[in-house]
Each structure stands twice: as C-alpha cells, then as structure tokens.
Design a protein around this motif. Structure first.
Motif, PDB file in Angstrom:
ATOM      1  N   LYS A 194      -9.077   6.431  21.298  1.00 56.15           N
ATOM      2  CA  LYS A 194      -8.289   5.703  20.474  1.00 56.15           C
ATOM      3  C   LYS A 194      -8.828   5.090  19.142  1.00 56.15           C
ATOM      4  N   GLY A 195     -10.196   5.108  19.057  1.00 54.17           N
ATOM      5  CA  GLY A 195     -10.935   4.600  17.868  1.00 54.17           C
ATOM      6  C   GLY A 195     -10.788   5.770  16.680  1.00 54.17           C
ATOM      7  N   VAL A 196     -11.159   6.978  17.335  1.00 52.47           N
ATOM      8  CA  VAL A 196     -11.010   8.331  16.561  1.00 52.47           C
ATOM      9  C   VAL A 196      -9.719   8.526  15.924  1.00 52.47           C
ATOM     10  N   ALA A 197      -8.620   8.283  16.886  1.00 51.69           N
ATOM     11  CA  ALA A 197      -7.233   8.404  16.619  1.00 51.69           C
ATOM     12  C   ALA A 197      -6.890   7.679  15.357  1.00 51.69           C
ATOM     13  N   ASN A 198      -7.478   6.406  15.342  1.00 51.32           N
ATOM     14  CA  ASN A 198      -7.199   5.294  14.504  1.00 51.32           C
ATOM     15  C   ASN A 198      -7.959   5.624  13.129  1.00 51.32           C
ATOM     16  N   TRP A 199      -9.271   6.216  13.048  1.00 50.64           N
ATOM     17  CA  TRP A 199      -9.909   6.522  11.856  1.00 50.64           C
ATOM     18  C   TRP A 199      -9.097   7.626  11.158  1.00 50.64           C
ATOM     19  N   PHE A 200      -8.746   8.489  11.899  1.00 50.99           N
ATOM     20  CA  PHE A 200      -7.923   9.648  11.272  1.00 50.99           C
ATOM     21  C   PHE A 200      -6.511   9.302  10.754  1.00 50.99           C
ATOM     22  N   ALA A 201      -6.048   8.223  11.581  1.00 51.53           N
ATOM     23  CA  ALA A 201      -4.578   7.702  11.170  1.00 51.53           C
ATOM     24  C   ALA A 201      -4.722   7.321   9.894  1.00 51.53           C
ATOM     25  N   VAL A 202      -5.735   6.337   9.634  1.00 48.87           N
ATOM     26  CA  VAL A 202      -5.833   5.697   8.373  1.00 48.87           C
ATOM     27  C   VAL A 202      -6.339   6.815   7.265  1.00 48.87           C
ATOM     28  N   GLN A 203      -6.931   7.814   7.759  1.00 50.86           N
ATOM     29  CA  GLN A 203      -7.390   8.995   6.523  1.00 50.86           C
ATOM     30  C   GLN A 203      -6.238   9.423   6.337  1.00 50.86           C
ATOM     31  N   PHE A 204      -5.183   9.851   7.121  1.00 49.34           N
ATOM     32  CA  PHE A 204      -3.861  10.232   7.004  1.00 49.34           C
ATOM     33  C   PHE A 204      -3.179   9.562   5.705  1.00 49.34           C
ATOM     34  N   LYS A 205      -3.065   8.187   6.030  1.00 49.99           N
ATOM     35  CA  LYS A 205      -2.480   7.424   4.962  1.00 49.99           C
ATOM     36  C   LYS A 205      -2.779   7.586   3.787  1.00 49.99           C
ATOM     37  N   GLU A 206      -4.247   7.492   3.652  1.00 49.84           N
ATOM     38  CA  GLU A 206      -5.069   7.708   2.403  1.00 49.84           C
ATOM     39  C   GLU A 206      -4.886   8.766   1.711  1.00 49.84           C
ATOM     40  N   GLU A 207      -4.699  10.020   2.429  1.00 51.92           N
ATOM     41  CA  GLU A 207      -4.298  11.323   1.699  1.00 51.92           C
ATOM     42  C   GLU A 207      -2.859  11.320   1.165  1.00 51.92           C
ATOM     43  N   GLN A 208      -2.000  10.592   1.840  1.00 48.29           N
ATOM     44  CA  GLN A 208      -0.812  10.546   1.225  1.00 48.29           C
ATOM     45  C   GLN A 208      -0.672   9.760  -0.192  1.00 48.29           C
ATOM     46  N   ASP A 209      -1.726   8.661  -0.089  1.00 49.81           N
ATOM     47  CA  ASP A 209      -1.556   7.815  -1.211  1.00 49.81           C
ATOM     48  C   ASP A 209      -2.288   8.825  -2.159  1.00 49.81           C
ATOM     49  N   HIS A 210      -3.378   9.562  -2.056  1.00 53.57           N
ATOM     50  CA  HIS A 210      -3.781  10.374  -3.082  1.00 53.57           C
ATOM     51  C   HIS A 210      -2.585  11.178  -3.627  1.00 53.57           C
ATOM     52  N   ALA A 211      -2.027  11.951  -3.140  1.00 55.18           N
ATOM     53  CA  ALA A 211      -0.806  12.452  -3.549  1.00 55.18           C
ATOM     54  C   ALA A 211      -0.059  11.633  -4.155  1.00 55.18           C
ATOM     55  N   GLN A 212       0.312  10.430  -3.825  1.00 56.79           N
ATOM     56  CA  GLN A 212       1.357   9.563  -4.464  1.00 56.79           C
ATOM     57  C   GLN A 212       0.650   9.237  -6.066  1.00 56.79           C
ATOM     58  N   ILE A 213      -0.551   8.928  -5.918  1.00 57.89           N
ATOM     59  CA  ILE A 213      -1.361   8.497  -7.308  1.00 57.89           C
ATOM     60  C   ILE A 213      -0.935   9.746  -8.297  1.00 57.89           C
ATOM     61  N   ILE A 214      -1.159  10.990  -7.855  1.00 58.17           N
ATOM     62  CA  ILE A 214      -1.070  12.114  -8.586  1.00 58.17           C
ATOM     63  C   ILE A 214       0.679  12.218  -9.087  1.00 58.17           C
ATOM     64  N   ILE A 215       1.456  11.854  -8.183  1.00 60.60           N
ATOM     65  CA  ILE A 215       3.013  11.960  -8.131  1.00 60.60           C
ATOM     66  C   ILE A 215       3.391  10.937  -9.420  1.00 60.60           C
ATOM     67  N   ASN A 216       2.714   9.664  -9.116  1.00 60.37           N
ATOM     68  CA  ASN A 216       3.139   8.531  -9.985  1.00 60.37           C
ATOM     69  C   ASN A 216       2.809   8.942 -11.439  1.00 60.37           C
ATOM     70  N   TYR A 217       1.543   9.594 -11.541  1.00 58.13           N
ATOM     71  CA  TYR A 217       1.053   9.822 -12.856  1.00 58.13           C
ATOM     72  C   TYR A 217       1.895  11.008 -13.644  1.00 58.13           C
ATOM     73  N   LEU A 218       2.045  12.214 -13.017  1.00 57.64           N
ATOM     74  CA  LEU A 218       2.983  13.002 -13.448  1.00 57.64           C
ATOM     75  C   LEU A 218       4.337  12.756 -13.887  1.00 57.64           C
ATOM     76  N   LEU A 219       4.818  11.747 -13.110  1.00 58.93           N
ATOM     77  CA  LEU A 219       6.083  11.216 -13.544  1.00 58.93           C
ATOM     78  C   LEU A 219       5.926  10.429 -14.932  1.00 58.93           C
ATOM     79  N   SER A 220       4.939   9.558 -14.871  1.00 56.49           N
ATOM     80  CA  SER A 220       4.644   8.667 -15.962  1.00 56.49           C
ATOM     81  C   SER A 220       4.345   9.334 -17.115  1.00 56.49           C
ATOM     82  N   ARG A 221       4.271  10.831 -17.217  1.00 53.45           N
ATOM     83  CA  ARG A 221       4.033  11.498 -18.241  1.00 53.45           C
ATOM     84  C   ARG A 221       4.961  12.444 -18.602  1.00 53.45           C
ATOM     85  N   GLY A 222       6.146  12.255 -17.771  1.00 56.54           N
ATOM     86  CA  GLY A 222       7.048  13.068 -18.218  1.00 56.54           C
ATOM     87  C   GLY A 222       7.030  14.572 -17.656  1.00 56.54           C
TER      88      GLY A 222
END
Ligand code: MG
Length: 172
Positions: free
Chosen positions: A37-65
């Motif tokens: 369960k702990g390892v599963a949790n660690w990678f579940a957090v990692q999963f969310k962080e990677e989606q955030d990384h994508a979102q940061i770049i998406i937000n940036y691209l949108l902000s630059r047109g």
C-alpha cells in the motif's frame, strides 16, 4: 510569440509528462496488487505530480497564445519483478526526462526566448529532486537486499508521502 520549434518541443514535453504519469500509475497499480500500500501511495502521488508537470506547460503555452496538441500516450509496462526494478526504471526514465528538459532549455537559449527559459528553470530544479529521490529509495532497497521486514518498513514509510500542488500551479 513562441517559435514553431519551441511550441512543438513543448507539446512533445506535455506528452512525455503524461507518459510519465501513466507509467507511475501503472507502477502504483502493480504495487497495490502485491499488497504494498505504501509503494502504491508513493507512485499515486508521483502520478499526480506528473499530471501537474503537463498542466504547467499547458498553462504556459496557453498564456503565450500557443496551441496545445495532445498526442496518444504510448503503452507502459504493467509488471515488474520487484519494487527495486520499479525504482530503477523510475530513475532511468527521470534521467531521460532531465535530458529532454535540458534540450528544451537549450532551444529557449538559442532562440533568446527568455520567458520560456524562465518557465523551464522550475523544471530544471525539479529534475534534480526527482533523480535524487529515486536514487535514495534505490539505495534503501539495495540495503535491505530483498529482506521482507525491511520492505515492510520501507512500505510503511512510503505510505506517509502526501501530495502537494507544485508552486507554479499555486501562485497567482
Ligand atoms: Mg515530470
């Protein structure tokens, strides 16, 4: 305005971050399947962080047109022979991501695109952390050398990892 080259490279990075998210979700599911369960949790957090990384770049691209173009996400592994194997793949993959971020940074420098270079600085620092945390866990797993009690304790420790949104998504 963002150059076409910069825009395509950033779009490719969004796909790479989503692939990372998918990889870590798969690792989380594989760990859950083994009762870790702990390892599963660690990678579940990692999963969310990677989606955030994508979102940061998406937000940036949108902000630059810019235009965000989502590509198919390639298949990921579903089975690992051990938790150590998961973290070894994690480190290998994060090193690849670091090289991609460095390449994006080089393009931004070549094109004198200071805004993109500035946005990428957060990712440069983040990659140092990503590699370091994977390396630290690999060291711990090697230390216990397949000992079940050791793995039980590492699993307990990993259960404590909590998700927090990254700074670029919380400011404003
Ligand atoms: Mg990432």
């Amino acid at each position: 305005m963002l150059s076409q080259k910069m825009q395509s490279a950033l779009n490719a990075q969004i796909n790479a971050e989503m692939w990372s998210a998918y990889l870590y979700l798969s690792m989380s599911m594989a760990a859950a399947d083994k009762g870790l369960k702990g390892v599963a949790n660690w990678f579940a957090v990692q999963f969310k962080e990677e989606q955030d990384h994508a979102q940061i770049i998406i937000n940036y691209l949108l902000s630059r047109g810019g235009r965000v173009l989502l590509e198919p996400i390639a298949a990921v592994d579903t089975e690992w022979e051990s938790v150590l194997a998961m973290f070894e793949q994690t480190l290998t993959h994060e090193k690849k991501v670091t090289a991609m971020i460095n390449n994006l940074y080089n393009i931004a420098i070549d094109e004198k695109d200071h805004a993109t270079r500035s946005m990428l600085t957060w990712f440069v620092d983040e990659q140092v952390e990503e590699e370091d945390s994977a390396r630290e866990i690999i060291d711990q797993l090697r230390m216990i050398d397949c000992n079940k009690l050791g793995l039980y304790m590492i699993d307990k420790e990993m259960a404590a990892r909590v998700y927090t949104a990254p700074a670029p998504l919380t400011k404003e």
